[in-house]
Write a protein that holds these residues in place. Structure first.
Motif, PDB file in Angstrom:
ATOM      1  N   ARG A 133       0.706  -5.263 -11.131  1.00 12.47           N
ATOM      2  CA  ARG A 133       0.084  -5.476 -10.854  1.00 12.47           C
ATOM      3  C   ARG A 133      -1.036  -4.680  -9.466  1.00 12.47           C
ATOM      4  N   GLN A 134      -1.813  -4.177 -10.025  1.00 16.28           N
ATOM      5  CA  GLN A 134      -2.492  -2.719  -9.351  1.00 16.28           C
ATOM      6  C   GLN A 134      -4.434  -2.859 -10.055  1.00 16.28           C
ATOM      7  N   ARG A 135      -4.368  -3.735 -10.602  1.00 19.09           N
ATOM      8  CA  ARG A 135      -5.719  -3.316 -10.899  1.00 19.09           C
ATOM      9  C   ARG A 135      -5.770  -5.144 -11.710  1.00 19.09           C
TER      10      ARG A 135
ATOM     11  N   SER B 174       0.584  -1.203   0.358  1.00 17.55           N
ATOM     12  CA  SER B 174      -0.143   0.472  -0.220  1.00 17.55           C
ATOM     13  C   SER B 174       1.011   0.986  -0.481  1.00 17.55           C
TER      14      SER B 174
ATOM     15  N   VAL C 249     -10.507  -2.722  -5.039  1.00 17.98           N
ATOM     16  CA  VAL C 249      -8.690  -2.782  -5.141  1.00 17.98           C
ATOM     17  C   VAL C 249      -8.234  -4.156  -4.725  1.00 17.98           C
TER      18      VAL C 249
ATOM     19  N   HIS D  32       5.873   4.548 -10.181  1.00 17.02           N
ATOM     20  CA  HIS D  32       4.843   4.712 -11.617  1.00 17.02           C
ATOM     21  C   HIS D  32       6.524   4.729 -12.219  1.00 17.02           C
TER      22      HIS D  32
ATOM     23  N   GLY E 272       0.757   2.685  -6.972  1.00 18.33           N
ATOM     24  CA  GLY E 272       1.437   2.050  -7.745  1.00 18.33           C
ATOM     25  C   GLY E 272       2.017   3.330  -8.646  1.00 18.33           C
ATOM     26  N   ASP E 273       1.190   4.297  -8.299  1.00 23.98           N
ATOM     27  CA  ASP E 273       1.753   5.565  -9.168  1.00 23.98           C
ATOM     28  C   ASP E 273       2.509   6.768  -8.496  1.00 23.98           C
TER      29      ASP E 273
ATOM     30  N   THR F  21      -1.343  -1.187  -4.708  1.00 23.84           N
ATOM     31  CA  THR F  21      -2.701  -0.406  -4.293  1.00 23.84           C
ATOM     32  C   THR F  21      -2.558   0.699  -5.942  1.00 23.84           C
ATOM     33  N   PRO F  22      -3.632   0.834  -6.419  1.00 25.72           N
ATOM     34  CA  PRO F  22      -3.184   2.149  -6.250  1.00 25.72           C
ATOM     35  C   PRO F  22      -2.306   3.574  -6.684  1.00 25.72           C
ATOM     36  N   THR F  23      -2.657   4.123  -5.537  1.00 27.50           N
ATOM     37  CA  THR F  23      -1.074   5.178  -5.105  1.00 27.50           C
ATOM     38  C   THR F  23      -0.167   4.713  -4.478  1.00 27.50           C
TER      39      THR F  23
END
Length: 180
Positions: free
Chosen positions: A61-63, A11, A99, A46, A42-43, A38-40
């Motif tokens: 993987r994030q999704r 996370s 998520v 990036h 991953g951001d 998690t998407p954040t």
């Protein structure tokens, strides 16, 4: 080639910035690592996602995959979810799986895949009334939550302490038998 597959999930907490070193340490322990974020998180990472995919030999993987798409990862022998933020911890305990990484660890409970989790929350978050019930819920479901003396002790907001990554990797190497 490693014979055991570790899903390493993270996370968006500062220790996730050290994830490449943790992947290397897990590989040195004999794991084939699949990295999920998690998407954040991953951001935050990036700019290094391609390097992390090359390091693991698996896509980061994030999704969730789309229905009908093949799974690009081999099945997990164990999962380490660290750092786990308050949001991910509470979502997981409550079964809120929008998520990807939270959905995988929620399903892992039912699949009886050994899961080790180590939160990374400061003492202000730790005092939130949902944190301890979430830890209790996950432990009752068979998740080894490394919290307090066994793992992560919350720091004061803004305080920087080393995150005990080795504790996570040692715990996932020798998972405890499931009681549930």
């Amino acid at each position: 080639m490693a014979s055991r597959v570790l899903y390493l999930f993270g996370s968006a907490a500062p220790p996730v910035l050290d994830i490449a070193r943790v992947v290397e340490d897990a590989q040195a322990d004999g794991w084939d690592v699949c990295l999920g974020l998690t998407p954040t998180a991953g951001d935050w990472l990036h700019g290094s996602l391609d390097d992390l995919a090359a390091l693991t030999g698996n896509p980061v993987r994030q999704r969730y995959k789309r229905p009908g798409e093949p799974d690009v990862w081999p099945p997990a022998d164990a999962i380490a979810f660290a750092p786990v933020t308050a949001n991910s911890l509470n979502s997981w305990a409550l079964g809120l799986t929008s998520v990807f990484v939270v959905g995988v660890v929620a399903e892992a409970i039912g699949k009886r895949i050994p899961v080790v989790a180590m939160p990374c929350v400061n003492s202000a978050y730790a005092r939130h009334p949902q944190i301890q019930p979430s830890i209790t819920t996950l432990r009752a479901a068979g998740v080894r939550v490394l919290w307090g003396e066994e793992g992560f002790t919350p720091n004061e907001p803004g305080e920087k302490k080393p995150y005990p990554w080795r504790t996570v990797l040692d715990a996932v190497r020798e998972p405890r038998p499931r009681t549930s």
